[in-house]
Design a protein around this motif. Structure first.
Motif, short mmCIF file in Angstrom:
data_model
loop_
_atom_site.label_atom_id
_atom_site.label_comp_id
_atom_site.label_asym_id
_atom_site.label_seq_id
_atom_site.Cartn_x
_atom_site.Cartn_y
_atom_site.Cartn_z
N ALA A 156 0.83 -1.21 0.00
CA ALA A 156 0.00 0.00 0.00
C ALA A 156 0.86 1.26 0.00
CB ALA A 156 -0.93 0.00 1.22
N MET A 157 2.02 1.22 0.68
CA MET A 157 2.92 2.38 0.69
C MET A 157 3.49 2.63 -0.70
SD MET A 157 2.72 3.53 3.73
CE MET A 157 1.05 2.88 3.65
N ASP A 158 3.87 1.56 -1.39
CA ASP A 158 4.38 1.71 -2.76
C ASP A 158 3.29 2.26 -3.68
OD1 ASP A 158 6.84 0.73 -1.98
OD2 ASP A 158 6.44 -1.33 -2.63
N THR A 159 2.05 1.77 -3.48
CA THR A 159 0.92 2.27 -4.27
C THR A 159 0.69 3.75 -3.98
OG1 THR A 159 -0.15 0.09 -4.26
CG2 THR A 159 -1.56 2.00 -4.71
N LEU A 160 0.79 4.13 -2.71
CA LEU A 160 0.59 5.53 -2.32
C LEU A 160 1.60 6.43 -3.04
CD1 LEU A 160 -0.49 7.84 -0.49
CD2 LEU A 160 1.17 7.10 1.23
N ILE A 161 2.86 6.06 -3.03
CA ILE A 161 3.90 6.88 -3.66
C ILE A 161 3.66 6.99 -5.17
CG2 ILE A 161 6.37 7.10 -4.10
CD1 ILE A 161 5.42 7.61 -1.16
N GLU A 162 3.31 5.88 -5.79
CA GLU A 162 3.06 5.89 -7.24
C GLU A 162 1.84 6.73 -7.58
OE1 GLU A 162 5.14 4.81 -9.57
OE2 GLU A 162 6.43 4.41 -7.84
N ARG A 163 0.80 6.68 -6.76
CA ARG A 163 -0.40 7.48 -7.02
C ARG A 163 -0.11 8.97 -6.85
NH1 ARG A 163 -5.67 5.19 -7.09
NH2 ARG A 163 -6.51 7.12 -6.18
N ILE A 164 0.72 9.31 -5.86
CA ILE A 164 1.09 10.71 -5.67
C ILE A 164 1.88 11.22 -6.88
CG2 ILE A 164 2.56 12.26 -4.32
CD1 ILE A 164 1.75 10.67 -1.82
N LYS A 165 2.81 10.40 -7.37
CA LYS A 165 3.59 10.77 -8.56
C LYS A 165 2.69 10.98 -9.77
CE LYS A 165 7.94 8.45 -7.29
NZ LYS A 165 8.84 7.31 -7.61
N ASP B 179 -0.54 11.65 -9.76
CA ASP B 179 -1.38 12.81 -9.49
C ASP B 179 -0.63 14.09 -9.83
OD1 ASP B 179 -3.57 14.25 -8.67
OD2 ASP B 179 -3.28 13.92 -6.53
N ALA B 180 0.64 14.17 -9.41
CA ALA B 180 1.46 15.35 -9.67
C ALA B 180 1.72 15.53 -11.17
CB ALA B 180 2.78 15.25 -8.92
N LYS B 181 1.98 14.42 -11.84
CA LYS B 181 2.26 14.47 -13.28
C LYS B 181 1.06 14.97 -14.06
CE LYS B 181 4.08 11.66 -17.08
NZ LYS B 181 4.55 10.29 -17.49
N LYS C 115 8.10 17.87 -4.75
CA LYS C 115 9.37 17.83 -5.49
C LYS C 115 10.07 16.56 -5.06
CE LYS C 115 13.68 20.42 -6.09
NZ LYS C 115 14.46 21.61 -5.60
N PRO C 116 10.25 15.61 -5.99
CA PRO C 116 10.91 14.35 -5.61
C PRO C 116 12.28 14.59 -5.00
CG PRO C 116 9.91 14.18 -7.79
CD PRO C 116 9.83 15.62 -7.40
N ARG C 117 12.59 13.85 -3.95
CA ARG C 117 13.91 13.95 -3.33
C ARG C 117 14.94 13.24 -4.23
NH1 ARG C 117 13.30 17.10 1.55
NH2 ARG C 117 11.43 16.41 2.62
N ILE C 118 16.13 13.76 -4.30
CA ILE C 118 17.18 13.13 -5.13
C ILE C 118 18.11 12.35 -4.21
CG2 ILE C 118 19.12 13.54 -6.68
CD1 ILE C 118 17.69 16.08 -7.59
#
Length: 368
Positions: free
Chosen positions: A21-30, A32-34, A365-368
């Motif tokens: 679910a955490m991986d899904t959350l991060i991908e959905r946020i990305k 959404d931002a895109k 802003k994605p962390r590098i």
């Protein structure tokens, strides 16, 4: 629920579900931002992730994204039609609310029709192990199928099972999701706190993804979450209580036949209990300057989950979710205001939980 589903042992069994679910959350946020020039809806994405975890825990079967969203919509509709009305308190007015009652019954029927097939799918999976490759080894439903209710010979009916499952899902979804929205809002309004939290995460885990075991080694993260629960308890009031015998409190007589409502912000914002209570300051806990037990065992300075024997049974699960989700969201992204020139509006409004009056839209802003 407490003994068979929300114990620390049972919660550990769903660790892989939380990781997915955490991986899904991060991908959905990305995503959404895109799709929105870097702008994301915090509450919407957090709510979906929490709901996915609770569905897996409740039904023990995997559901696709479309089904999850349909289930979520039904649950939200149920909550909306069950908002308190004046005829709840003055039954003599009930004839004037016949349309509302009819609508509530229609929604209830829709809820039962939609959820029962998933209940039966889990029942089949238990009777034929291995028949459903996407089924988990355990679920909340498993503890309910053979439940014997006092005074009844039969197991719970379909309608009763739907109610019990709904209680589990609704109790843990909005409370966690709204806490995360308030949390991200505070980190945006206090960039120094956000940076300090990120530094702790980076120092603790390096470049790998935060795991829930890492949370125990992050005192600042724990302080941020505790301060979040102090400033933004999920609801304005604890669950309704009553006294078992007539008593007097603060000069007020309290008889046995009245509801006792405890106003939570009145405690956690009390200047007699807290220094500078209006300020969001996790350091108050890190420095040892102030302390508070959220369970109320050693004294009551905040009670976001209630206290005593009727404390929220989901306390352990909720704190695991909030700590892990907040850590992953800060680890992956730097959060800032949608419009840099505007201050975050911390006004709230009461729905099922206390939500931000103006839903938080944030830039990432994605962390590098």
């Amino acid at each position: 629920m407490v003994q068979n589903m929300l114990s620390s042992t049972r919660l550990k069994e769903f660790r892989s579900v939380r990781e997915n679910a955490m991986d899904t959350l991060i991908e959905r946020i990305k995503a959404d931002a895109k799709a929105n020039d870097g702008v994301v809806s915090v509450l919407k994405n957090a709510r979906f992730a929490v709901f996915c975890i609770l569905l897996a825990m409740c039904f023990g079967i995997e559901m696709d994204e479309e089904t999850v969203e349909k289930m979520d919509q039904i649950m939200k509709t149920v909550l909306m039609v069950l908002d308190p009305r004046i005829d709840d308190y003055l039954p003599i007015l009930s004839p004037f609310f016949s349309k509302q009652r009819k609508r509530a019954l229609e929604v209830r029927n829709e809820q039962i029709q939609f959820i029962v097939p998933f209940i039966e799918r889990r029942r089949r999976a238990l009777k034929n192990p291995g028949s459903d490759l996407k089924a988990t080894s355990f679920s909340y439903l498993d503890t309910l199928f053979d439940l014997k209710v006092e005074g009844q010979k039969s197991s719970p009916s379909h309608a009763e099972l739907v109610t019990l499952c709904s209680e589990f899902l609704n109790g843990g979804t909005d409370t966690t999701a709204t806490a995360l929205e308030w949390g991200i809002a505070q980190l945006i309004a206090n960039p120094d706190i956000q940076e300090k939290l990120y530094s702790e995460i980076k120092a603790s885990v390096g470049d790998r993804k935060v795991d829930e075991k890492d949370v125990e080694k992050m005192p600042y993260l724990q302080a941020v979450v505790k301060e979040l629960l102090r400033k933004h308890p999920p609801t304005y009031f604890s669950l309704t209580h009553a006294v078992t015998e007539p008593t007097t409190l603060a000069g007020y007589d309290i008889p046995t036949d009245v509801n006792v409502e405890i106003y939570l912000p009145g405690i956690s914002d009390d200047s007699k209990l807290w220094s500078n209570p209006e300020k969001f300051d996790p350091d108050r806990f890190v420095s040892g300057r102030e302390e508070a037990d959220i369970t109320g065992v050693t004294g009551i300075k905040m009670m976001p989950f209630g206290v005593g024997r009727r404390i929220c049974p989901g306390l352990g699960m909720a704190t695991v979710h909030v700590h892990l989700m907040l850590a992953r969201m800060v680890q992956e992204f730097e959060w800032s205001a949608y419009q840099a020139s505007e201050k975050i509006d911390f006004a709230g409004k009461l729905e099922f939980t206390v939500v931000m009056k103006n839903t938080l839209r944030a830039m990432i802003k994605p962390r590098i």
